[in-house]
Design an enzyme around this catalytic site. Structure first.
Site, PDB file in Angstrom:
ATOM      1  N   ARG A  51     -20.978  28.766-103.854  1.00 23.04           N
ATOM      2  CA  ARG A  51     -20.027  28.836-102.745  1.00 23.04           C
ATOM      3  C   ARG A  51     -20.552  29.811-101.682  1.00 23.04           C
ATOM      4  O   ARG A  51     -21.505  30.539-101.930  1.00 23.04           O
ATOM      5  CB  ARG A  51     -18.634  29.268-103.220  1.00 23.04           C
ATOM      6  CG  ARG A  51     -18.687  30.531-104.064  1.00 23.04           C
ATOM      7  CD  ARG A  51     -17.599  31.487-103.810  1.00 23.04           C
ATOM      8  NE  ARG A  51     -17.549  31.996-102.470  1.00 23.04           N
ATOM      9  CZ  ARG A  51     -18.364  32.934-101.975  1.00 23.04           C
ATOM     10  NH1 ARG A  51     -19.354  33.452-102.715  1.00 23.04           N
ATOM     11  NH2 ARG A  51     -18.223  33.376-100.736  1.00 23.04           N
ATOM     12  N   GLY A  52     -19.886  29.782-100.512  1.00 21.30           N
ATOM     13  CA  GLY A  52     -20.345  30.632 -99.405  1.00 21.30           C
ATOM     14  C   GLY A  52     -21.192  29.795 -98.459  1.00 21.30           C
ATOM     15  O   GLY A  52     -21.957  28.932 -98.909  1.00 21.30           O
ATOM     16  N   ALA A  53     -21.060  30.079 -97.154  1.00 16.46           N
ATOM     17  CA  ALA A  53     -21.641  29.208 -96.125  1.00 16.46           C
ATOM     18  C   ALA A  53     -23.097  28.801 -96.386  1.00 16.46           C
ATOM     19  O   ALA A  53     -23.420  27.618 -96.524  1.00 16.46           O
ATOM     20  CB  ALA A  53     -21.525  29.907 -94.769  1.00 16.46           C
ATOM     21  N   ARG A  89     -16.882  19.969 -99.498  1.00 15.39           N
ATOM     22  CA  ARG A  89     -16.288  21.153 -98.850  1.00 15.39           C
ATOM     23  C   ARG A  89     -16.223  20.897 -97.339  1.00 15.39           C
ATOM     24  O   ARG A  89     -17.129  21.298 -96.595  1.00 15.39           O
ATOM     25  CB  ARG A  89     -17.135  22.423 -99.133  1.00 15.39           C
ATOM     26  CG  ARG A  89     -17.336  22.861-100.575  1.00 15.39           C
ATOM     27  CD  ARG A  89     -16.102  23.369-101.286  1.00 15.39           C
ATOM     28  NE  ARG A  89     -15.300  24.338-100.606  1.00 15.39           N
ATOM     29  CZ  ARG A  89     -15.407  25.664-100.736  1.00 15.39           C
ATOM     30  NH1 ARG A  89     -16.338  26.180-101.530  1.00 15.39           N
ATOM     31  NH2 ARG A  89     -14.587  26.476-100.115  1.00 15.39           N
ATOM     32  N   ASP A 229     -17.192  30.199 -91.855  1.00 15.19           N
ATOM     33  CA  ASP A 229     -17.575  28.923 -92.457  1.00 15.19           C
ATOM     34  C   ASP A 229     -17.864  27.857 -91.406  1.00 15.19           C
ATOM     35  O   ASP A 229     -18.621  26.930 -91.644  1.00 15.19           O
ATOM     36  CB  ASP A 229     -16.477  28.456 -93.406  1.00 15.19           C
ATOM     37  CG  ASP A 229     -16.322  29.448 -94.540  1.00 15.19           C
ATOM     38  OD1 ASP A 229     -17.073  29.336 -95.520  1.00 15.19           O
ATOM     39  OD2 ASP A 229     -15.519  30.382 -94.409  1.00 15.19           O
TER      40      ASP A 229
HETATM   41  O1  MRU Z   1     -14.056  29.215-100.524  1.00 14.17           O
HETATM   42  P1  MRU Z   1     -15.335  29.977-100.418  1.00 14.17           P
HETATM   43  O2  MRU Z   1     -15.498  31.095-101.345  1.00 14.17           O
HETATM   44  O3  MRU Z   1     -16.530  29.083-100.315  1.00 14.17           O
HETATM   45  O4  MRU Z   1     -15.102  30.632 -99.020  1.00 14.17           O
HETATM   46  C1  MRU Z   1     -16.013  30.556 -98.058  1.00 14.17           C
HETATM   47  C2  MRU Z   1     -16.531  31.864 -97.886  1.00 14.17           C
HETATM   48  O5  MRU Z   1     -17.406  32.238 -98.625  1.00 14.17           O
HETATM   49  C3  MRU Z   1     -15.950  32.741 -96.925  1.00 14.17           C
HETATM   50  O6  MRU Z   1     -15.020  32.267 -96.081  1.00 14.17           O
HETATM   51  C4  MRU Z   1     -16.936  33.731 -96.389  1.00 14.17           C
HETATM   52  O7  MRU Z   1     -16.225  34.803 -95.949  1.00 14.17           O
HETATM   53  C5  MRU Z   1     -17.830  33.225 -95.282  1.00 14.17           C
HETATM   54  S1  MRU Z   1     -19.167  32.327 -95.814  1.00 14.17           S
HETATM   55  C6  MRU Z   1     -20.151  33.340 -96.801  1.00 14.17           C
END
Ligand code: MRU
Length: 345
Positions: A51-53, A89, A229
């Site tokens: 997970r994460g951008a 996602r 994101d």
């Molecule tokens: O739902 P997630 O954990 O995938 O959430 C996305 C994120 O990781 C965040 O919104 C984050 O702050 C930015 S992207 C690393």
């Protein structure tokens, strides 16, 4: 990043297999998840093993490359795979950035698909490093910084976005203190950011998501840095649910509110925040919590009134007018159309 004195990337691709740190098990267990097919990689993205951008972007690129390796010359198979990957996602801009690039490369030659996916992962590492370099310039010795969710190295292939400037500043010898919002419902702040900060030996406290106004009113926060994101062409930015609230409070108290993100998170075809699709996740994330008991066993427990349902929007959009600046790999820019356009010229 170093875990137990060993260097790791959050995600990597070798011989057709995607390897990723299983973020669903952290901080309780450190395990590497192996995904041998694009469907398995889709499962990992959807279920937040990764997970994460930036990490989602790398995973999507690798999944697309796996689809080419699996397709046996059948383009319909590849197109179907692309749609499935993109459905995992929907808010994550990096995911679409990666599938498009790898798809186009793979159409020319199957071997190009993997090359392109590896290139996207390398660019993500470089961007994280540069975000750290530029973000460090606005961090002063002794600052107390609030962050929301996890935009550290676990959210990218390495380095991270929001946490990268903090790591850079610490390496320059600056003393910092980080407040990590716990980030309900899934607890990315309490579980992942806190775990990273421990690994990096950065003094920190986990705070309840609703402590922002209290902390800011008491002068405990000098600056907020979060990730994003998807960022629209006008600077409206989608990030983990709760981010907008922090930005509103920061504006009330005159506290700088920065968003750190690579250019791969900017979506110039998206005019403004109203056009960003907000992912709504399973109500189970709100109704249940997972943790370990005294015997060290992982377990999931119900934490809400039995029989009640929950609504779980995963992101909100912070309007550009609440954002002080974007920390990108090309420098710090203002949150407006022209500055964002310039990033791509
Ligand atoms: O739902 P997630 O954990 O995938 O959430 C996305 C994120 O990781 C965040 O919104 C984050 O702050 C930015 S992207 C690393």
């Amino acid at each position: 990043m170093n875990v137990n004195n060993k260097h790791y990337l959050t995600i990597w691709f070798q011989n057709g297999i995607v390897y990723m740190i299983n973020q669903d098990l952290l901080p309780f267990r450190f395990e590497i998840y192996e995904s041998k097919s694009y469907t398995d990689t889709c499962f990992a993205i959807k279920n937040m093993i990764v997970r994460g951008a930036g990490a989602i972007g790398a995973a999507a690129g690798f999944a697309m490359a796996q689809a080419f390796l699996q397709c046996d010359g059948n383009l319909n198979f590849v197109q179907k795979a692309k749609s499935e990957i993109e459905a995992t996602r929907p808010t994550a801009r990096n995911l679409f950035f990666a599938t498009e690039r790898v798809y186009r490369a793979g159409l020319l030659a199957v071997k190009n698909a993997e090359k392109e996916a590896q290139q996207i992962a390398l660019e993500d590492i470089d961007a994280g490093k540069m975000i750290g370099f530029y973000g460090n310039e606005i961090i002063k010795d002794g600052m107390q910084i609030l962050t929301h969710c996890n935009a550290g190295w676990l959210g990218f292939v390495d380095y991270g976005s929001a946490l990268s400037p903090i790591y850079h500043a610490k390496n320059e010898g600056k003393n910092l203190f980080v407040y990590a919002d716990e980030t309900r419902p899934r607890g990315q702040g309490a579980r992942l950011t806190a775990w990273e900060l421990q690994n990096e030996k950065i003094p920190h406290l986990i705070v309840p998501d609703n402590a922002g106004a209290f902390l800011m009113s008491k002068g405990k926060i000098d600056m907020i840095i979060t990730g994003a994101d998807r960022i629209a062409a006008n600077g409206d930015a989608a990030n983990k649910i709760g981010t907008f609230e922090k930005a509103i409070i920061a504006k009330t108290f005159g506290i700088p509110f920065y968003i750190a993100a690579p250019t791969s998170t900017f979506d110039i075809n998206c005019k403004n925040g109203d056009e960003i699709i907000i992912e709504v996740r399973s109500e189970d994330e709100v109704l249940y919590q997972t943790g370990i008991n005294e015997k060290g066993e992982l377990s999931r427990i119900l934490v809400c009134s039995p029989g009640s349902n929950a609504y779980n929007p995963a992101f909100d959009v912070t309007p550009a007018s609440y954002i002080t600046g974007f920390i990108t790999e090309k420098g710090i820019i203002e949150p407006n159309v022209n500055a964002i356009k310039n990033l791509f010229s």
